[in-house]
Design an enzyme around this catalytic site. Structure first.
Site, PDB file in Angstrom:
ATOM      1  N   GLY A 269       0.753  -1.252   0.000  1.00 42.60           N
ATOM      2  CA  GLY A 269       0.000   0.000   0.000  1.00 42.60           C
ATOM      3  C   GLY A 269       0.782   1.300   0.000  1.00 42.60           C
ATOM      4  N   GLY A 270       2.097   1.235  -0.178  1.00 42.29           N
ATOM      5  CA  GLY A 270       2.890   2.471  -0.190  1.00 42.29           C
ATOM      6  C   GLY A 270       2.398   3.443  -1.261  1.00 42.29           C
ATOM      7  CE  LYS A 271       5.164   1.835  -6.624  1.00 35.64           C
ATOM      8  NZ  LYS A 271       5.482   0.643  -5.785  1.00 35.64           N
TER       9      LYS A 271
ATOM     10  CG  ASP B 136      -2.317  -7.221  -3.791  1.00 27.62           C
ATOM     11  OD1 ASP B 136      -1.363  -6.509  -4.173  1.00 27.62           O
ATOM     12  OD2 ASP B 136      -2.209  -8.462  -3.624  1.00 27.62           O
TER      13      ASP B 136
ATOM     14  NE  ARG C 197       1.893  -8.480  -1.372  1.00 25.41           N
ATOM     15  CZ  ARG C 197       3.149  -8.061  -1.261  1.00 25.41           C
ATOM     16  NH1 ARG C 197       4.002  -8.734  -0.512  1.00 25.41           N
ATOM     17  NH2 ARG C 197       3.547  -6.973  -1.879  1.00 25.41           N
TER      18      ARG C 197
ATOM     19  CG  ASP D  87      -6.368 -12.995 -11.181  1.00 25.01           C
ATOM     20  OD1 ASP D  87      -5.728 -12.053 -11.702  1.00 25.01           O
ATOM     21  OD2 ASP D  87      -6.044 -14.186 -11.307  1.00 25.01           O
ATOM     22  N   GLY D  88      -6.403  -9.335 -10.566  1.00 23.21           N
ATOM     23  CA  GLY D  88      -6.373  -8.127 -11.394  1.00 23.21           C
ATOM     24  C   GLY D  88      -6.526  -8.413 -12.881  1.00 23.21           C
TER      25      GLY D  88
ATOM     26  CG  ASP E 167       3.981  -1.329  -8.121  1.00 25.35           C
ATOM     27  OD1 ASP E 167       5.019  -1.281  -8.800  1.00 25.35           O
ATOM     28  OD2 ASP E 167       3.984  -1.423  -6.878  1.00 25.35           O
TER      29      ASP E 167
ATOM     30  CB  CYS F 247      10.999  -3.093  -7.570  1.00 27.67           C
ATOM     31  SG  CYS F 247      10.232  -4.541  -6.880  1.00 27.67           S
TER      32      CYS F 247
END
Ligand code: SAM
Length: 361
Positions: free
Chosen positions: A165-167, A184, A189, A215-216, A233, A288
């Site tokens: 959840g940072g973004k 998500d 998570r 499921d995205g 992301d 990343c």
């Protein structure tokens, strides 16, 4: 072996950086009312790299004006940098950098970092009287995909792979999302995402965020053509984690199949993000990882498939003005075919962070 071929002479330095302690940024929490946080951070010589970058490019007079504007409501911005393909960022003049620059100076996102070469650590955040923490420690390069998304007032925003959840938290700091959907697939998570929002965001704002665990890959069918801005992301080889941690390592033998399937999963998620975007809307894809197979190849393949299978034309935006803007804080790779890549460096040990912005025509 793979990265030494890709990064050539840069690889020993990137490798050494990945093996050293990473640097953090402190994402300032606009919802917390702890006093003197910024003063305290500035006393330690940390600076908000976002407003700092704007100030440097604009010069002192305009910089002060921009800061003033940032405190108000003015958020006119473009940020696309369209028509710059092929231009070298370091040959741009100040005037050329200005339009995308406005995207970040008008932002209310603040993230403090220590200067290049300074490896001071931030002390843990502390709560205000309501229990909301003063800042969130994260890889400062993780903010670049959020800044590149350049959310406009009233935008419907989808964060397709949102946990922990940072973004999502950074998106909320803009204070201007018309609607924010954070999804998500992982239930555990997603719980972590709830906890983070609980620690940083007041209840009345938290309750406006719609949090789901789909499921995205199915999102395009659920809600297609709805969002102005979509952040994709994706799960990736998390290179920094993978070189340092044994636990749950994606390069472990038992995860071989999963690792080999990652680019396919990433492509499917990006396709779902594209389908969820309304015409004229924008998608930012990020990982990343340093791997072109998970970065440029996924983006280029998605653009192909969107065109041939869905008759959707996607325009890859030139983010070199962004690179120009933030090059004092981050070390960027100069050879990405599309998108931008932050390379870990011993004096600026952030990343890796790849991000690419696409506009649905
Ligand atoms: N955006 C997050 C942040 O800034 O804190 C980090 C996201 S992490 C790189 C990738 C996330 O994708 C993981 O939390 C993982 O559970 C999620 N994920 C993996 N497969 C997915 C899928 N099929 N649909 C949605 N999310 C998925």
């Amino acid at each position: 072996m793979n990265y030494s071929l890709q990064l050539k002479d840069l690889w020993p330095s990137v490798r050494a950086s990945l093996l050293c302690e990473q640097k953090y940024g402190a994402l300032f929490n606009n919802f917390s009312s702890v006093d003197h946080v910024t003063q305290e951070l500035e006393l330690l010589s940390a600076t908000d790299f976002i407003s700092e970058a704007s100030r440097k490019v604009q010069g002192p007079a305009q910089g002060a004006a921009a800061e003033e504007a940032g405190r108000g409501e003015s958020r006119s911005q473009d940020g696309s940098g369209e028509g710059r393909t092929g231009m070298q960022a370091d040959t741009m003049t100040q005037a050329e950098v200005s339009p995308p620059l406005r995207a970040s100076i008008s932002s209310t996102i603040k993230c403090y970092t220590f200067p290049r070469g300074d490896i001071t650590r931030f002390r843990p955040a502390w709560p205000d009287t309501l229990g909301l923490l003063s800042y969130y420690l994260m890889d400062a390069a993780s903010l670049l995909p959020v800044l590149a998304l350049s959310v406009q007032p009233g935008d419907f925003v989808l964060d397709l792979c949102a946990a922990p959840g940072g973004k999502t938290l950074a998106l909320l700091q803009t204070g201007i999302c018309g609607h924010l959907a954070a999804n998500d697939v992982s239930v555990s998570r997603t719980k972590r995402l709830y906890q983070i929002l609980q620690s940083y965001v007041p209840r009345e704002i938290r309750e406006t965020v719609s949090i789901t665990s789909y499921d995205g890959r199915d999102w395009g069918q659920l809600e297609s053509g709805t969002f102005h801005k979509v952040l994709v992301d994706v799960p990736c080889t998390t290179d920094r984690h993978s070189v340092m941690e044994e636990e749950n390592n994606i390069f472990h033998k038992r995860r071989t199949k999963e690792r080999q399937m990652l680019p396919m999963l990433q492509l499917q998620l990006l396709m779902a993000g594209i389908l969820a975007t309304r015409p004229g809307g924008e998608v930012v894809y990020s990982t990343c990882s340093l791997s072109p197979l998970q970065n440029e190849y996924v983006v280029e393949r998605a653009v192909d498939i969107a065109e041939t299978e869905f008759n959707i034309s996607m325009h890859i935006q030139d983010l070199s003005p962004f690179r120009m803007l933030f090059q004092d804080t981050f070390s960027f790779f100069s050879d990405c075919r599309v998108g931008e890549l932050v390379l870990p460096h011993l004096t600026a040990n952030f990343g890796p962070m790849y991000f690419c912005k696409l506009r649905r025509m």
